[in-house]
Design a protein around this motif. Structure first.
Motif, PDB file in Angstrom:
ATOM      1  N   PHE A   1       0.810  -1.218   0.000  1.00 14.96           N
ATOM      2  CA  PHE A   1       0.000   0.000   0.000  1.00 14.96           C
ATOM      3  C   PHE A   1       0.846   1.273   0.000  1.00 14.96           C
ATOM      4  O   PHE A   1       0.438   2.295  -0.548  1.00 14.96           O
ATOM      5  N   LYS A   2       2.026   1.215   0.599  1.00 11.03           N
ATOM      6  CA  LYS A   2       2.903   2.395   0.593  1.00 11.03           C
ATOM      7  C   LYS A   2       3.321   2.765  -0.823  1.00 11.03           C
ATOM      8  O   LYS A   2       3.541   3.940  -1.129  1.00 11.03           O
ATOM      9  N   ALA A   3       3.422   1.752  -1.686  1.00 14.58           N
ATOM     10  CA  ALA A   3       3.845   1.993  -3.070  1.00 14.58           C
ATOM     11  C   ALA A   3       2.671   2.336  -3.978  1.00 14.58           C
ATOM     12  O   ALA A   3       2.749   3.267  -4.790  1.00 14.58           O
ATOM     13  N   ILE A   4       1.557   1.592  -3.845  1.00 12.89           N
ATOM     14  CA  ILE A   4       0.459   1.797  -4.793  1.00 12.89           C
ATOM     15  C   ILE A   4      -0.450   2.969  -4.406  1.00 12.89           C
ATOM     16  O   ILE A   4      -1.142   3.521  -5.269  1.00 12.89           O
TER      17      ILE A   4
ATOM     18  N   PRO B   1       0.185   6.271  -3.434  1.00  7.13           N
ATOM     19  CA  PRO B   1       0.469   7.513  -4.168  1.00  7.13           C
ATOM     20  C   PRO B   1       0.332   7.365  -5.687  1.00  7.13           C
ATOM     21  O   PRO B   1       0.038   8.332  -6.385  1.00  7.13           O
ATOM     22  N   LYS B   2       0.518   6.153  -6.224  1.00  7.90           N
ATOM     23  CA  LYS B   2       0.528   5.962  -7.673  1.00  7.90           C
ATOM     24  C   LYS B   2      -0.879   5.781  -8.269  1.00  7.90           C
ATOM     25  O   LYS B   2      -1.157   6.237  -9.366  1.00  7.90           O
ATOM     26  N   PHE B   3      -1.767   5.135  -7.503  1.00  7.04           N
ATOM     27  CA  PHE B   3      -3.049   4.751  -8.112  1.00  7.04           C
ATOM     28  C   PHE B   3      -4.286   5.342  -7.438  1.00  7.04           C
ATOM     29  O   PHE B   3      -5.400   5.149  -7.923  1.00  7.04           O
ATOM     30  N   GLY B   4      -4.116   6.040  -6.335  1.00  7.00           N
ATOM     31  CA  GLY B   4      -5.229   6.775  -5.717  1.00  7.00           C
ATOM     32  C   GLY B   4      -6.478   5.951  -5.505  1.00  7.00           C
ATOM     33  O   GLY B   4      -6.489   4.976  -4.746  1.00  7.00           O
TER      34      GLY B   4
ATOM     35  N   GLU C   1       3.915  -7.240  -2.531  1.00  5.39           N
ATOM     36  CA  GLU C   1       4.660  -8.018  -1.545  1.00  5.39           C
ATOM     37  C   GLU C   1       4.388  -9.488  -1.800  1.00  5.39           C
ATOM     38  O   GLU C   1       3.230  -9.917  -1.781  1.00  5.39           O
ATOM     39  N   ILE C   2       5.438 -10.246  -2.054  1.00  7.17           N
ATOM     40  CA  ILE C   2       5.301 -11.678  -2.307  1.00  7.17           C
ATOM     41  C   ILE C   2       5.660 -12.430  -1.026  1.00  7.17           C
ATOM     42  O   ILE C   2       6.760 -12.290  -0.495  1.00  7.17           O
ATOM     43  N   VAL C   3       4.724 -13.206  -0.541  1.00  8.61           N
ATOM     44  CA  VAL C   3       4.895 -13.950   0.708  1.00  8.61           C
ATOM     45  C   VAL C   3       5.165 -15.412   0.375  1.00  8.61           C
ATOM     46  O   VAL C   3       4.387 -16.053  -0.343  1.00  8.61           O
TER      47      VAL C   3
END
Length: 286
Positions: free
Chosen positions: A120-123, A125-128, A172-174
């Motif tokens: 979520f930290k990455a997507i 700001p990018k995808f709103g 994130e790949i778990v």
């Protein structure tokens, strides 16, 4: 010669006195040899093998699996080029990590179970406003989609009649390890080692440790390299049964004539503890 000047000088003089290949009086007056042969392909193969060995030893240390304890199997998942190198260097790898079998795979799907979730930290700001449906889509990624993302570093997905390009940083790949296996990945190499210890593997590990203790006792006692010895091990039945199973190996490695299940009179005595087993070890020169 720069870091072992005296022994290097002695070896040089002993050899050169006979061969007379060098005109110099000392090894420290001889020029460094030039490289005449350079096999880059072999160096690449060795580099990959070394990385597998390093990763495996690190995994052993974290899992408290000592190097002298043999294990049954190692699985290495790499791309085709690295897989060919692993198969070529298989014997070297197995010898270095003290494991009996090696299998090289194209992907790690059979040794780890993977799932994906949104970063979520990455997507954010990018995808709103698309974050919520995007996160739901990512959570449903299949094994093939996760593999594509890991391989290419990005993936295009369909979302609300449009397409979205995701990078590896957006997800994130778990990974979940297979029970009984220890798994780690580094720089495109995934290594899994079978951590289950059978009775035979335990017996072999204990025998290897015992050989090490006996060799140290020989050295500390001032025995000559070719001296034959007798060995006595006063221990419980389980401990001795493990040793008895690898009696021939222990005799060969330590130049022992006999191994008995009791102390040797007038022998050199030392308490021994290997894993959960304790006893008293005695050796006597023949």
């Amino acid at each position: 010669s720069p870091f072992a000047p005296f022994i290097a000088e002695e070896i040089f003089l002993n050899l050169n006195t006979v061969t007379k290949n060098e005109g110099s009086e000392s090894i420290h007056l001889v020029d460094y040899p030039s490289i005449r042969y350079h096999d880059k392909d072999l160096e690449k193969k060795m580099d990959i093998a070394q990385r597998v060995v390093y990763l495996t030893r690190s995994m052993r240390a974290k899992s408290n699996l000592k190097v002298r304890q043999p294990l049954q199997k190692i699985i290495v998942a790499v791309d085709k080029e690295k897989r060919d190198a692993i198969n070529y260097m298989k014997d070297v790898v197995l010898d270095e990590v003290n494991i009996k079998e090696l299998e090289a795979l194209e992907d790690d799907s059979s040794i780890v179970s993977k799932s994906a979730k949104a970063n979520f930290k990455a997507i954010g700001p990018k995808f709103g406003k698309l974050v919520k449906p995007l996160a739901a889509c990512i959570s449903k990624f299949t094994k093939d989609e996760i593999a594509e993302l890991e391989l290419k570093g990005s993936i295009r997905i369909e979302l609300d009649d449009d397409h979205v390009d995701l990078s590896i940083e957006d997800v994130e790949i778990v990974s979940t390890e297979i029970e009984g296996w220890v798994v780690e990945s580094e720089e495109g190499i995934t290594v899994a080692i079978d951590s289950e210890l059978t009775e035979d593997l335990i017996a072999e590990g204990i025998s290897r440790e015992l050989v090490n203790r006996i060799q140290n006792m020989r050295k500390e006692s001032g025995f000559e390299v070719m001296d034959r010895i007798d060995i006595g091990l006063s221990a419980d039945d389980k401990f001795y049964s493990y040793v008895d199973k690898f009696e021939d190996y222990i005799k060969t490695e330590t130049l022992a004539v006999s191994i008995t299940d009791s102390k040797i009179e007038n022998g050199i005595e030392q308490p021994v503890e290997i894993g959960d087993y304790t006893g008293v070890l005695t050796i006597s020169k023949r």
